[in-house]
Design a protein around this motif. Structure first.
Motif, PDB file in Angstrom:
ATOM      1  N   CYS A 127       0.830  -1.211   0.000  1.00  0.00           N
ATOM      2  CA  CYS A 127       0.000   0.000   0.000  1.00  0.00           C
ATOM      3  C   CYS A 127       0.859   1.253   0.000  1.00  0.00           C
ATOM      4  O   CYS A 127       0.555   2.222  -0.707  1.00  0.00           O
ATOM      5  N   TYR A 128       1.937   1.234   0.781  1.00  0.00           N
ATOM      6  CA  TYR A 128       2.822   2.387   0.826  1.00  0.00           C
ATOM      7  C   TYR A 128       3.455   2.638  -0.534  1.00  0.00           C
ATOM      8  O   TYR A 128       3.532   3.769  -1.014  1.00  0.00           O
ATOM      9  N   GLN A 129       3.915   1.566  -1.159  1.00  0.00           N
ATOM     10  CA  GLN A 129       4.535   1.700  -2.471  1.00  0.00           C
ATOM     11  C   GLN A 129       3.544   2.222  -3.513  1.00  0.00           C
ATOM     12  O   GLN A 129       3.939   2.887  -4.468  1.00  0.00           O
ATOM     13  N   ARG A 130       2.286   1.905  -3.326  1.00  0.00           N
ATOM     14  CA  ARG A 130       1.256   2.396  -4.243  1.00  0.00           C
ATOM     15  C   ARG A 130       0.750   3.783  -3.840  1.00  0.00           C
ATOM     16  O   ARG A 130      -0.198   4.296  -4.422  1.00  0.00           O
ATOM     17  N   GLU A 131       1.390   4.366  -2.833  1.00  0.00           N
ATOM     18  CA  GLU A 131       1.025   5.684  -2.308  1.00  0.00           C
ATOM     19  C   GLU A 131      -0.381   5.699  -1.745  1.00  0.00           C
ATOM     20  O   GLU A 131      -1.056   6.724  -1.736  1.00  0.00           O
ATOM     21  N   ASN A 132      -0.806   4.550  -1.229  1.00  0.00           N
ATOM     22  CA  ASN A 132      -2.093   4.443  -0.540  1.00  0.00           C
ATOM     23  C   ASN A 132      -1.795   4.467   0.954  1.00  0.00           C
ATOM     24  O   ASN A 132      -1.755   3.442   1.627  1.00  0.00           O
ATOM     25  N   TRP A 133      -1.558   5.674   1.470  1.00  0.00           N
ATOM     26  CA  TRP A 133      -1.049   5.835   2.831  1.00  0.00           C
ATOM     27  C   TRP A 133      -2.062   5.360   3.880  1.00  0.00           C
ATOM     28  O   TRP A 133      -1.657   4.771   4.890  1.00  0.00           O
ATOM     29  N   THR A 159       6.443   5.772  10.776  1.00  0.00           N
ATOM     30  CA  THR A 159       6.857   6.420   9.531  1.00  0.00           C
ATOM     31  C   THR A 159       5.644   6.764   8.677  1.00  0.00           C
ATOM     32  O   THR A 159       5.593   7.831   8.061  1.00  0.00           O
ATOM     33  N   VAL A 160       4.659   5.866   8.640  1.00  0.00           N
ATOM     34  CA  VAL A 160       3.438   6.153   7.887  1.00  0.00           C
ATOM     35  C   VAL A 160       2.695   7.314   8.528  1.00  0.00           C
ATOM     36  O   VAL A 160       2.168   8.196   7.833  1.00  0.00           O
ATOM     37  N   ASP A 161       2.635   7.346   9.865  1.00  0.00           N
ATOM     38  CA  ASP A 161       2.009   8.485  10.546  1.00  0.00           C
ATOM     39  C   ASP A 161       2.721   9.784  10.198  1.00  0.00           C
ATOM     40  O   ASP A 161       2.079  10.820   9.978  1.00  0.00           O
ATOM     41  N   LEU A 162       4.045   9.743  10.132  1.00  0.00           N
ATOM     42  CA  LEU A 162       4.797  10.943   9.776  1.00  0.00           C
ATOM     43  C   LEU A 162       4.523  11.359   8.336  1.00  0.00           C
ATOM     44  O   LEU A 162       4.475  12.555   8.023  1.00  0.00           O
ATOM     45  N   LYS A 163       4.341  10.379   7.466  1.00  0.00           N
ATOM     46  CA  LYS A 163       3.993  10.696   6.080  1.00  0.00           C
ATOM     47  C   LYS A 163       2.630  11.375   6.017  1.00  0.00           C
ATOM     48  O   LYS A 163       2.450  12.378   5.306  1.00  0.00           O
ATOM     49  N   LYS A 169      -0.769  17.718   8.077  1.00  0.00           N
ATOM     50  CA  LYS A 169      -0.449  18.491   9.281  1.00  0.00           C
ATOM     51  C   LYS A 169      -1.437  18.203  10.410  1.00  0.00           C
ATOM     52  O   LYS A 169      -1.778  19.081  11.207  1.00  0.00           O
ATOM     53  N   GLY A 170      -1.892  16.955  10.486  1.00  0.00           N
ATOM     54  CA  GLY A 170      -2.814  16.576  11.543  1.00  0.00           C
ATOM     55  C   GLY A 170      -2.065  16.231  12.817  1.00  0.00           C
ATOM     56  O   GLY A 170      -1.191  15.357  12.819  1.00  0.00           O
ATOM     57  N   GLN A 171      -2.386  16.913  13.900  1.00  0.00           N
ATOM     58  CA  GLN A 171      -1.694  16.697  15.162  1.00  0.00           C
ATOM     59  C   GLN A 171      -1.856  15.263  15.650  1.00  0.00           C
ATOM     60  O   GLN A 171      -0.960  14.702  16.298  1.00  0.00           O
ATOM     61  N   GLU A 172      -2.978  14.644  15.324  1.00  0.00           N
ATOM     62  CA  GLU A 172      -3.231  13.271  15.755  1.00  0.00           C
ATOM     63  C   GLU A 172      -2.161  12.323  15.239  1.00  0.00           C
ATOM     64  O   GLU A 172      -1.680  11.442  15.974  1.00  0.00           O
ATOM     65  N   GLU A 173      -1.766  12.487  13.961  1.00  0.00           N
ATOM     66  CA  GLU A 173      -0.744  11.613  13.393  1.00  0.00           C
ATOM     67  C   GLU A 173       0.611  11.827  14.073  1.00  0.00           C
ATOM     68  O   GLU A 173       1.339  10.872  14.345  1.00  0.00           O
ATOM     69  N   LEU A 174       0.937  13.088  14.358  1.00  0.00           N
ATOM     70  CA  LEU A 174       2.215  13.369  15.011  1.00  0.00           C
ATOM     71  C   LEU A 174       2.230  12.795  16.421  1.00  0.00           C
ATOM     72  O   LEU A 174       3.227  12.209  16.852  1.00  0.00           O
ATOM     73  N   ASP A 175       1.117  12.943  17.135  1.00  0.00           N
ATOM     74  CA  ASP A 175       1.032  12.407  18.492  1.00  0.00           C
ATOM     75  C   ASP A 175       1.109  10.883  18.487  1.00  0.00           C
ATOM     76  O   ASP A 175       1.756  10.281  19.357  1.00  0.00           O
ATOM     77  N   GLU A 176       0.464  10.258  17.508  1.00  0.00           N
ATOM     78  CA  GLU A 176       0.501   8.800  17.432  1.00  0.00           C
ATOM     79  C   GLU A 176       1.903   8.307  17.108  1.00  0.00           C
ATOM     80  O   GLU A 176       2.364   7.313  17.683  1.00  0.00           O
ATOM     81  N   ALA A 177       2.575   9.001  16.192  1.00  0.00           N
ATOM     82  CA  ALA A 177       3.951   8.629  15.869  1.00  0.00           C
ATOM     83  C   ALA A 177       4.826   8.722  17.116  1.00  0.00           C
ATOM     84  O   ALA A 177       5.664   7.837  17.372  1.00  0.00           O
ATOM     85  N   PHE A 178       4.635   9.766  17.892  1.00  0.00           N
ATOM     86  CA  PHE A 178       5.423   9.955  19.117  1.00  0.00           C
ATOM     87  C   PHE A 178       5.191   8.807  20.095  1.00  0.00           C
ATOM     88  O   PHE A 178       6.134   8.241  20.656  1.00  0.00           O
ATOM     89  N   LYS A 179       3.932   8.418  20.277  1.00  0.00           N
ATOM     90  CA  LYS A 179       3.615   7.330  21.209  1.00  0.00           C
ATOM     91  C   LYS A 179       4.209   6.002  20.723  1.00  0.00           C
ATOM     92  O   LYS A 179       4.782   5.233  21.517  1.00  0.00           O
ATOM     93  N   LEU A 180       4.076   5.732  19.426  1.00  0.00           N
ATOM     94  CA  LEU A 180       4.652   4.504  18.869  1.00  0.00           C
ATOM     95  C   LEU A 180       6.161   4.460  19.090  1.00  0.00           C
ATOM     96  O   LEU A 180       6.726   3.420  19.458  1.00  0.00           O
ATOM     97  N   LEU A 181       6.812   5.594  18.883  1.00  0.00           N
ATOM     98  CA  LEU A 181       8.263   5.636  19.006  1.00  0.00           C
ATOM     99  C   LEU A 181       8.708   5.568  20.455  1.00  0.00           C
ATOM    100  O   LEU A 181       9.754   4.968  20.762  1.00  0.00           O
ATOM    101  N   GLU A 182       7.951   6.149  21.354  1.00  0.00           N
ATOM    102  CA  GLU A 182       8.255   5.997  22.777  1.00  0.00           C
ATOM    103  C   GLU A 182       8.241   4.526  23.167  1.00  0.00           C
ATOM    104  O   GLU A 182       9.130   4.042  23.877  1.00  0.00           O
TER     105      GLU A 182
END
Length: 246
Positions: A127-133, A159-163, A169-182
């Motif tokens: 899906c990522y390769q097909r740009e279906n984020w 990484t997908v959340d960061l994409k 520019k959705g804060q939800e994606e940035l917050d989720e990426a942060f939690k996953l990385l923590e």
């Protein structure tokens, strides 16, 4: 060899690179079969979309699956073993850029064992390769739900959340990426991509000191993953406190 989306700088620069024992495919998105979801899919089309399109199965599809499962029961000692075989072959096709074939093999792996994390992981790559984020996130999330202690998978999902954050520019994606990385770093602080992704998260949280901290941790673990364009952007916010990057 399995691969990974190693674009810890995805929020800023749409580039990809190789890494050992990663899963998300490290190549530019490939244009392969583009199936419209606005009409019922024919069987040949279902084969090359994740989880066969998750539509009600036709009699033709049911008959084909029965034959396939029967053949596998004769050739393998168990269906999980057969599932692992097909997912391994799928990664090989994915590395070659054969997205349709890889997708079909991952679908078969899932049919044999719906608890095979590699199947969801691989479909997320497709899906990522097909740009279906969105579907990439959905597939990888299903893998994480099965194996929440898998550090590379957690980092790939971040990484997908960061994409998605880069696009919306959705804060939800940035917050989720942060939690996953923590969670990922708590499990394994030596996984370089986790540190690099955290550097990117903190950059976008306007926390350059913490961004530098994680950038240097990633640098010490795997210097080959450094993105110097990101370094320049970070330096513009705050000169390197360690003075390594002049």
């Amino acid at each position: 060899m399995k691969e990974s989306i190693v674009i810890w700088f995805a929020l800023l620069i749409p580039a990809l690179g190789f890494a050992q024992e990663k899963h998300l495919a490290s190549a530019s998105p490939v244009s392969d079969t583009n199936i419209s979801q606005k009409r019922p899919l024919e069987l040949k089309e279902r084969r090359v979309v994740p989880l066969f399109g998750e539509e009600s199965k036709s009699s033709e599809q049911i008959d084909e699956e029965i034959r396939f499962l029967s053949d596998c029961d004769k050739s393998f000692s168990s269906r999980p073993e057969a599932s692992s075989f097909f997912s391994a072959r799928a990664w090989e096709y994915l590395q070659e850029g054969s997205l349709d074939t890889a997708c079909y093999r991952f679908n078969l792996a899932h049919l044999l064992n719906d608890k095979n994390v590699e199947a969801y992981w691989g479909l997320g790559v497709v899906c990522y390769q097909r740009e279906n984020w969105v579907d990439a996130k959905r597939m990888l999330s299903r893998g994480v739900n099965l194996q929440s202690n898998n550090v590379p998978l957690l980092v790939d999902l971040s990484t997908v959340d960061l994409k998605l954050y880069a696009m919306n520019k959705g804060q939800e994606e940035l917050d989720e990426a942060f939690k996953l990385l923590e969670d990922a770093v708590a499990l394994d602080s030596t996984y370089a991509l986790g540190q690099y992704n955290l550097a990117l998260v903190h950059y976008n949280r306007n926390e350059p000191e913490k961004s530098w901290e994680h950038l240097h941790k990633g640098r010490n673990l795997d210097f080959n993953q450094i993105n110097f364009e990101f370094v320049e952007l970070l330096k513009a916010k705050l000169p390197d406190p360690q003075g390594f990057f002049k």
